[in-house]
Design a protein around this motif. Structure first.
Motif, PDB file in Angstrom:
ATOM      1  N   THR A  54       0.856  -1.193   0.000  1.00 28.31           N
ATOM      2  CA  THR A  54       0.000   0.000   0.000  1.00 28.31           C
ATOM      3  C   THR A  54       0.888   1.238   0.000  1.00 28.31           C
ATOM      4  OG1 THR A  54      -0.142  -0.183   2.416  1.00 28.31           O
ATOM      5  CG2 THR A  54      -1.970  -1.098   1.138  1.00 28.31           C
ATOM      6  N   GLU A  55       1.574   1.439  -1.109  1.00 25.32           N
ATOM      7  CA  GLU A  55       2.473   2.591  -1.202  1.00 25.32           C
ATOM      8  C   GLU A  55       1.675   3.889  -1.186  1.00 25.32           C
ATOM      9  OE1 GLU A  55       5.067   4.257  -0.326  1.00 25.32           O
ATOM     10  OE2 GLU A  55       6.051   2.425  -1.040  1.00 25.32           O
ATOM     11  N   HIS A  56       2.316   4.969  -0.679  1.00 30.08           N
ATOM     12  CA  HIS A  56       1.672   6.275  -0.654  1.00 30.08           C
ATOM     13  C   HIS A  56       1.315   6.697  -2.076  1.00 30.08           C
ATOM     14  CE1 HIS A  56       2.379   7.093   3.600  1.00 30.08           C
ATOM     15  NE2 HIS A  56       3.619   6.645   3.451  1.00 30.08           N
ATOM     16  N   ALA A  57       0.031   6.901  -2.312  1.00 23.19           N
ATOM     17  CA  ALA A  57      -0.423   7.321  -3.638  1.00 23.19           C
ATOM     18  C   ALA A  57       0.090   8.719  -3.949  1.00 23.19           C
ATOM     19  CB  ALA A  57      -1.946   7.305  -3.686  1.00 23.19           C
ATOM     20  N   PRO A  58       0.282   9.020  -5.224  1.00 20.94           N
ATOM     21  CA  PRO A  58       0.655  10.398  -5.584  1.00 20.94           C
ATOM     22  C   PRO A  58      -0.332  11.395  -4.974  1.00 20.94           C
ATOM     23  CG  PRO A  58       0.804   8.948  -7.484  1.00 20.94           C
ATOM     24  CD  PRO A  58       0.162   8.135  -6.402  1.00 20.94           C
ATOM     25  N   LEU A  59       0.181  12.493  -4.491  1.00 20.06           N
ATOM     26  CA  LEU A  59      -0.679  13.509  -3.886  1.00 20.06           C
ATOM     27  C   LEU A  59      -1.529  14.182  -4.961  1.00 20.06           C
ATOM     28  CD1 LEU A  59       1.885  15.008  -1.345  1.00 20.06           C
ATOM     29  CD2 LEU A  59       0.004  13.422  -0.872  1.00 20.06           C
ATOM     30  N   PRO A  60      -2.685  14.721  -4.565  1.00 23.85           N
ATOM     31  CA  PRO A  60      -3.611  15.277  -5.560  1.00 23.85           C
ATOM     32  C   PRO A  60      -2.986  16.392  -6.391  1.00 23.85           C
ATOM     33  CG  PRO A  60      -4.648  15.128  -3.392  1.00 23.85           C
ATOM     34  CD  PRO A  60      -3.205  14.827  -3.191  1.00 23.85           C
ATOM     35  N   ALA A  61      -3.426  16.485  -7.617  1.00 18.33           N
ATOM     36  CA  ALA A  61      -2.973  17.551  -8.502  1.00 18.33           C
ATOM     37  C   ALA A  61      -3.283  18.902  -7.874  1.00 18.33           C
ATOM     38  CB  ALA A  61      -3.666  17.431  -9.852  1.00 18.33           C
ATOM     39  N   GLY A  62      -2.275  19.773  -7.831  1.00 18.30           N
ATOM     40  CA  GLY A  62      -2.458  21.104  -7.263  1.00 18.30           C
ATOM     41  C   GLY A  62      -2.105  21.222  -5.804  1.00 18.30           C
ATOM     42  N   PHE A  63      -1.881  20.089  -5.142  1.00 18.06           N
ATOM     43  CA  PHE A  63      -1.513  20.130  -3.724  1.00 18.06           C
ATOM     44  C   PHE A  63      -0.002  20.185  -3.588  1.00 18.06           C
ATOM     45  CE2 PHE A  63      -0.345  17.941   0.271  1.00 18.06           C
ATOM     46  CZ  PHE A  63      -0.990  18.777   1.180  1.00 18.06           C
ATOM     47  N   MET A  64       0.492  21.123  -2.792  1.00 16.11           N
ATOM     48  CA  MET A  64       1.923  21.253  -2.568  1.00 16.11           C
ATOM     49  C   MET A  64       2.310  20.531  -1.276  1.00 16.11           C
ATOM     50  SD  MET A  64       4.790  22.473  -3.723  1.00 16.11           S
ATOM     51  CE  MET A  64       4.312  23.757  -4.889  1.00 16.11           C
ATOM     52  N   ASP A  65       3.133  19.518  -1.401  1.00 16.99           N
ATOM     53  CA  ASP A  65       3.600  18.777  -0.238  1.00 16.99           C
ATOM     54  C   ASP A  65       4.313  19.734   0.720  1.00 16.99           C
ATOM     55  OD1 ASP A  65       4.744  17.041   1.593  1.00 16.99           O
ATOM     56  OD2 ASP A  65       5.643  15.726   0.087  1.00 16.99           O
ATOM     57  N   PRO A  66       3.825  19.858   1.979  1.00 21.75           N
ATOM     58  CA  PRO A  66       4.427  20.824   2.897  1.00 21.75           C
ATOM     59  C   PRO A  66       5.682  20.337   3.615  1.00 21.75           C
ATOM     60  CG  PRO A  66       2.556  19.774   3.954  1.00 21.75           C
ATOM     61  CD  PRO A  66       2.613  19.232   2.547  1.00 21.75           C
ATOM     62  N   GLY A 117      -1.929  -2.428  -3.909  1.00 18.87           N
ATOM     63  CA  GLY A 117      -2.696  -1.424  -3.188  1.00 18.87           C
ATOM     64  C   GLY A 117      -2.019  -0.073  -3.125  1.00 18.87           C
ATOM     65  N   LEU A 118      -2.729   0.871  -2.515  1.00 17.61           N
ATOM     66  CA  LEU A 118      -2.217   2.209  -2.275  1.00 17.61           C
ATOM     67  C   LEU A 118      -2.724   2.707  -0.933  1.00 17.61           C
ATOM     68  CD1 LEU A 118      -2.810   3.952  -5.749  1.00 17.61           C
ATOM     69  CD2 LEU A 118      -0.580   3.369  -4.751  1.00 17.61           C
ATOM     70  N   GLU A 119      -1.944   3.599  -0.323  1.00 16.73           N
ATOM     71  CA  GLU A 119      -2.414   4.369   0.819  1.00 16.73           C
ATOM     72  C   GLU A 119      -2.744   5.763   0.287  1.00 16.73           C
ATOM     73  OE1 GLU A 119      -1.275   5.633   5.401  1.00 16.73           O
ATOM     74  OE2 GLU A 119       0.283   4.779   4.112  1.00 16.73           O
ATOM     75  N   VAL A 120      -4.017   6.077   0.296  1.00 14.36           N
ATOM     76  CA  VAL A 120      -4.511   7.313  -0.304  1.00 14.36           C
ATOM     77  C   VAL A 120      -4.730   8.354   0.787  1.00 14.36           C
ATOM     78  CG1 VAL A 120      -6.372   8.341  -1.666  1.00 14.36           C
ATOM     79  CG2 VAL A 120      -5.622   5.995  -2.143  1.00 14.36           C
ATOM     80  N   PHE A 163      -9.275  18.939  -1.305  1.00 13.09           N
ATOM     81  CA  PHE A 163      -8.830  18.252  -2.522  1.00 13.09           C
ATOM     82  C   PHE A 163      -9.639  16.973  -2.758  1.00 13.09           C
ATOM     83  CE2 PHE A 163      -5.417  21.126  -1.659  1.00 13.09           C
ATOM     84  CZ  PHE A 163      -4.931  21.482  -2.914  1.00 13.09           C
ATOM     85  N   GLU A 164     -10.878  16.997  -2.318  1.00 12.42           N
ATOM     86  CA  GLU A 164     -11.746  15.836  -2.475  1.00 12.42           C
ATOM     87  C   GLU A 164     -12.006  15.523  -3.955  1.00 12.42           C
ATOM     88  OE1 GLU A 164     -12.764  17.866   1.445  1.00 12.42           O
ATOM     89  OE2 GLU A 164     -12.322  18.485  -0.616  1.00 12.42           O
ATOM     90  N   LYS A 165     -12.249  16.549  -4.753  1.00 11.62           N
ATOM     91  CA  LYS A 165     -12.547  16.354  -6.170  1.00 11.62           C
ATOM     92  C   LYS A 165     -11.365  15.712  -6.893  1.00 11.62           C
ATOM     93  CE  LYS A 165     -13.711  18.914 -10.400  1.00 11.62           C
ATOM     94  NZ  LYS A 165     -13.994  20.262 -10.976  1.00 11.62           N
ATOM     95  N   GLU A 166     -10.168  16.215  -6.624  1.00  9.88           N
ATOM     96  CA  GLU A 166      -8.967  15.672  -7.272  1.00  9.88           C
ATOM     97  C   GLU A 166      -8.704  14.229  -6.840  1.00  9.88           C
ATOM     98  OE1 GLU A 166      -8.627  20.122  -7.120  1.00  9.88           O
ATOM     99  OE2 GLU A 166      -9.248  18.536  -5.737  1.00  9.88           O
ATOM    100  N   THR A 167      -8.962  13.944  -5.565  1.00  7.98           N
ATOM    101  CA  THR A 167      -8.762  12.580  -5.066  1.00  7.98           C
ATOM    102  C   THR A 167      -9.742  11.620  -5.712  1.00  7.98           C
ATOM    103  OG1 THR A 167      -7.956  13.452  -2.953  1.00  7.98           O
ATOM    104  CG2 THR A 167      -8.683  11.162  -2.981  1.00  7.98           C
ATOM    105  N   LYS A 168     -10.979  12.046  -5.847  1.00  8.04           N
ATOM    106  CA  LYS A 168     -11.990  11.218  -6.506  1.00  8.04           C
ATOM    107  C   LYS A 168     -11.607  10.949  -7.952  1.00  8.04           C
ATOM    108  CE  LYS A 168     -16.959  10.957  -7.474  1.00  8.04           C
ATOM    109  NZ  LYS A 168     -18.279  11.615  -7.275  1.00  8.04           N
TER     110      LYS A 168
END
Length: 268
Positions: free
Chosen positions: A38-50, A86-89, A95-100
């Motif tokens: 369950t690797e960490h899924a790519p973060l949503p488009a437009g989200f800046m990893d802090p 799998g993935l860890e989402v 960012f609900e829309k991008e995740t969906k």
């Protein structure tokens, strides 16, 4: 069936380069019959990893290679152990829309998945809850108290459970008490029983599972499972499935905490 439902891989930029095959061999040596990568899924488009190194997840460009690699390993070990792709989402407020959209595109390739909260929103900024004690301390200052960080976390977790993310939304809630990772440095004066019970009831209503995560035992400022025993027992009483997860980021961590978790035999 003995299952580890939460394992990372060399595709995790804040993990190790231990080969995926080494995790499988370790799982076999421990007697596991099923595992989920369950690797960490790519973060949503437009989200800046802090996080300082922006290394919370793999890049979207790596996802196809990751999926292909897991499928190859599944083929090699067919008949010896059940391996799930799998993935860890991450659930990230705003960012609900991008995740969906991401799940609608890639969910069909997954056998298993976890929905987790790592990032909390404060005004217009985000912080990674579990990055370090110093960052957690900054979050306490922003919110005014440790208790307010806890409230923010449990509120966001509840949002993640009820959020409509489409047909491929993960059905297992990841390390639901992750906010306690640094509890020995930042002790909280409330037990948040009400908030935790509200979350458990929501999980029950939705028909979800709980990631019974042993990684907290190896964290020097935590030293307990996510969730701890009393929460796990409440979940069992509510007939919520617990799925053991090592949350291993290196081969030697696979199976961590398992013998210290009294309810692990309830795994699916």
């Amino acid at each position: 069936m003995i299952k580890d439902g939460h394992i990372h891989t060399p595709f995790c930029p804040h993990g190790t380069q231990d080969p995926i095959e080494s995790y499988v061999e370790r799982a076999l040596s421990l007697g596991f019959q099923e595992i989920s990568f369950t690797e960490h899924a790519p973060l949503p488009a437009g989200f800046m990893d802090p996080t300082p190194k922006r290394d919370s997840s793999m890049n979207i460009e790596q996802l196809e290679d990751y999926l292909n690699k897991i499928n190859k390993v599944k083929s090699v070990y067919s008949g010896k152990i059940k391996i799930n792709t799998g993935l860890e989402v991450d659930f990230i407020e705003g960012f609900e829309k991008e995740t969906k959209q991401f799940l609608n595109q890639y969910g069909k390739y997954l056998d298993d998945a976890i929905l987790s909260v790592h990032f909390l929103k404060f005004g217009n900024r985000y912080n990674c809850l579990d990055y370090s004690p110093d960052v957690f301390g900054q979050m306490v200052e922003l919110n005014g108290s440790i208790e307010e960080v806890y409230r923010s976390y449990f509120k966001t977790l509840l949002q993640s459970i009820y959020c409509e993310l489409g047909p491929y939304k993960p059905k297992r809630i990841g390390h639901m008490t992750l906010v306690k990772k640094f509890q020995k440095r930042f002790p909280v004066n409330l037990d948040f029983t009400h908030e935790i019970m509200e979350i458990l009831k929501a999980i029950k209503v939705q028909g979800y599972e709980i990631d019974y995560n042993g990684a907290g035992f190896s964290k020097p400022l935590c030293k307990e499972a996510y969730p701890p025993d009393w929460v796990a027992e409440k979940a069992v009483n509510l007939k919520i499935p617990l799925v053991y997860g090592s949350d291993a980021h290196q081969t030697k961590e696979l199976g961590q905490g398992l013998n210290m978790m009294p309810l692990w035999k309830g795994n699916r």
